[in-house]
Design an enzyme around this catalytic site. Sequence first.
Site, mmCIF file in Angstrom:
data_model
loop_
_atom_site.group_PDB
_atom_site.id
_atom_site.type_symbol
_atom_site.label_atom_id
_atom_site.label_comp_id
_atom_site.label_asym_id
_atom_site.label_seq_id
_atom_site.Cartn_x
_atom_site.Cartn_y
_atom_site.Cartn_z
ATOM 1 C CB CYS A 79 -0.935 0.018 1.208
ATOM 2 S SG CYS A 79 -2.197 -1.257 1.183
ATOM 3 C CG HIS A 128 -6.611 1.624 -0.452
ATOM 4 N ND1 HIS A 128 -5.427 2.113 -0.950
ATOM 5 C CD2 HIS A 128 -6.273 0.824 0.609
ATOM 6 C CE1 HIS A 128 -4.418 1.630 -0.223
ATOM 7 N NE2 HIS A 128 -4.910 0.853 0.716
#
Length: 401
Positions: free
Chosen positions: A92, A353
Amino acid sequence: MTVVVAARRSPIGTAGRGLRALLAHELAAPVLAAVHDDAARTGLLGADGAARSPGDVVLGSCTGPGGNLARVSALAAGLGTAVPGLTVDRQCGSGLAAILTAHQAITAGDTDYVLAGGVESASTAPHRAHRPGAAPSRDNVAAQPYARAPFAPPGFPDPDMGPAADDLAAARSVSRVRQDAYAAASHAKALTAQAAGTFDRELVPLPDLARDDRPRRLDVAILAKMRPAFTSGGSVTAATASPISDGASAVALVSDAAWSATGAPGVGRVPGLRIVAGAVVGCDPALPGWGAVPAIEAVLARARRTVSEVAVIEIVEAFAAQVLATTDALGLDPLGADSGRVCPDGGALALGHPWGASGAVAVTRLFSTLVVGGHPAGTLGLAAAAIGGGMGIAIVVEVVR
């Protein structure tokens, strides 16, 4: 040092929706082309800016198809066959890691102009399987598909991010009520920004999707009735967890020397974000969502600044619990006095995301808020992300004019 002189992103689409037909390089290429064109228009690339190519393209991605996605995207963007590419995977934090990698290359003197960012196409990510006879099972007999590669080897905790967010919420006493309130606030901020056209300057519209498809009005009374999404008795729900998403983002970085040569301070210089410091740290793999905290502490120490001096903080909103645990540790109140400082236009909970891109999206948001928004020289911004496997990454930037 290096200066971000342009920043763009695609609309962010929920996986399986508007961007579902686009491969990862098809998401990244138009964003790279747009940010290169923006950089050329500044005049920093010479009189014939379109002919000046970047020294490299660095892209982060977690689930891409392989084949050096950055190089494929650079070619698809029409940057020329002489432009190389580097693909990085820090989960991430990949998009932010790509920007720091580009910053390091420029600082080392390898080049004076790099495009960097991230991309993720969860909709088209390939399915993966262990080869027959090599599956990590007790009988070791057949090929087995798997949802994700391990974040940690045997002998270490390796939780999925959802259950890990539940554990972090319990460990740091982040209540369900606060998580619901934070998610609702993120969506409300994003809707306000969307209606005001705040995102328009940074967006590169793509076929079938011209703006982010996720933001919507949330009623905390309805959120309170939702069931835990990951563990029985947990506090994280589908509303307080970011959606799986598709998207891309990129920035143009130039050397401080190249930027400084454009004129006197405040006169003729291209406004941008100078990178002050970056940091990547490790933490307990059992609580990966905590990683943003030591990363922020480390980057502030390197920058010799305090969190009170930072005007805008973009934390990748993978989970509301994650953001609240981080802001609690930093002494911030994102539901009160610091609402306008922490993800002021909403974050990943509302926008989505796209894992490998989200760190670059955070920097693009800082560019839009601080540079395009007219903040004076010296204003500080910070972007950070927690990372699967127990890591954190952060960057401090300052407005230059």
